[in-house]
Design an enzyme around this catalytic site. Structure first.
Site, PDB file in Angstrom:
ATOM      1  N   SER A  70       0.779  -1.238   0.314  1.00  0.00           N
ATOM      2  CA  SER A  70      -0.116   0.215   0.107  1.00  0.00           C
ATOM      3  C   SER A  70       1.099   1.246  -0.134  1.00  0.00           C
ATOM      4  CB  SER A  70      -1.181  -0.556   1.430  1.00  0.00           C
ATOM      5  OG  SER A  70      -0.290  -0.240   2.533  1.00  0.00           O
ATOM      6  N   HIS A 130       1.000   5.002   4.240  1.00  0.00           N
ATOM      7  CA  HIS A 130       0.286   5.738   3.203  1.00  0.00           C
ATOM      8  C   HIS A 130       0.630   6.988   2.929  1.00  0.00           C
ATOM      9  CE1 HIS A 130      -3.400   2.017   4.531  1.00  0.00           C
ATOM     10  NE2 HIS A 130      -2.259   1.441   3.570  1.00  0.00           N
TER      11      HIS A 130
END
Length: 199
Positions: A122, A173
């Site tokens: 991610s 992230h």
């Protein structure tokens, strides 16, 4: 690099292959097994200097849902970004953004004194998202039918989901997103109507 080869598809295939290898040899939800495969774990990185984990963790996933969510986003964003910026630059953004995300996650773990196991693509995928927003910014908000509004909505929704869920590495992230955004601003060159690039 061969123009027929899609780097984003190759990355997806590699992630899928690694996932099934982990599953066959012990299971992707077994934390000890994930650490053995190279997941990020602050004590081993800090005390044993196993810095390779900042890279290897990008190709490991906790369960099928984790894998599918990341690969679907990569499939959607990766193709657009790869065509816009080129295969080599796309790969650079993906890997550098992923490592930057891992480093920020590690730094936060050190600050908090936490020893959680971290893995997933991610951070690198968010680097691609951040880079695509950077490209759209330079292209005045639209490219290949993809708009700034769509990308910002996708990024905001994904970040919101992360901050409202448990067990999500939001530092990775955010780190990946900003690394990708900055790298795109540095690396991207707008194409002119004559096929050249603007300076």
């Amino acid at each position: 690099m061969d123009k027929k080869i899609s780097v984003s598809i190759m990355i997806i295939c590699l992630n899928v292959l690694v996932f099934f290898a982990v599953e066959v040899t012990g299971g992707s939800n077994d934390l000890d097994h994930m650490v053995a495969w190279g997941a990020a774990y602050m004590p081993l990185i800090r005390q044993e200097h196993e810095y390779y984990r900042l890279f290897s963790c990008m190709f490991l996933h906790f369960g099928m849902e984790h894998l599918v969510n990341n690969m679907l986003m990569l499939y959607f964003v990766g193709g657009h970004l790869e065509r816009a910026i080129g295969k080599v630059k796309f790969l650079l953004i993906y890997l550098a953004g992923g490592i930057g995300a891992s480093f920020l996650s590690y730094h936060r773990a050190v600050q908090e004194g936490s020893a959680h196991v971290s893995a997933g693509a991610s951070g690198a995928v968010f680097a691609a998202v951040g880079a695509m927003i950077g490209v759209l910014l330079l292209e005045r908000g639209q490219l290949e039918g993809l708009t700034m509004r769509q990308m910002v909505f996708m990024a905001a929704l994904s970040l919101y989901y992360g901050f409202t869920s448990t067990g999500v590495d939001n530092a990775a992230h955010l780190g990946g997103f900003f690394c990708g955004f900055v790298l795109a601003l540095i690396l991207y060159r707008r194409k002119t109507m004559y096929g050249g690039v603007s300076e």
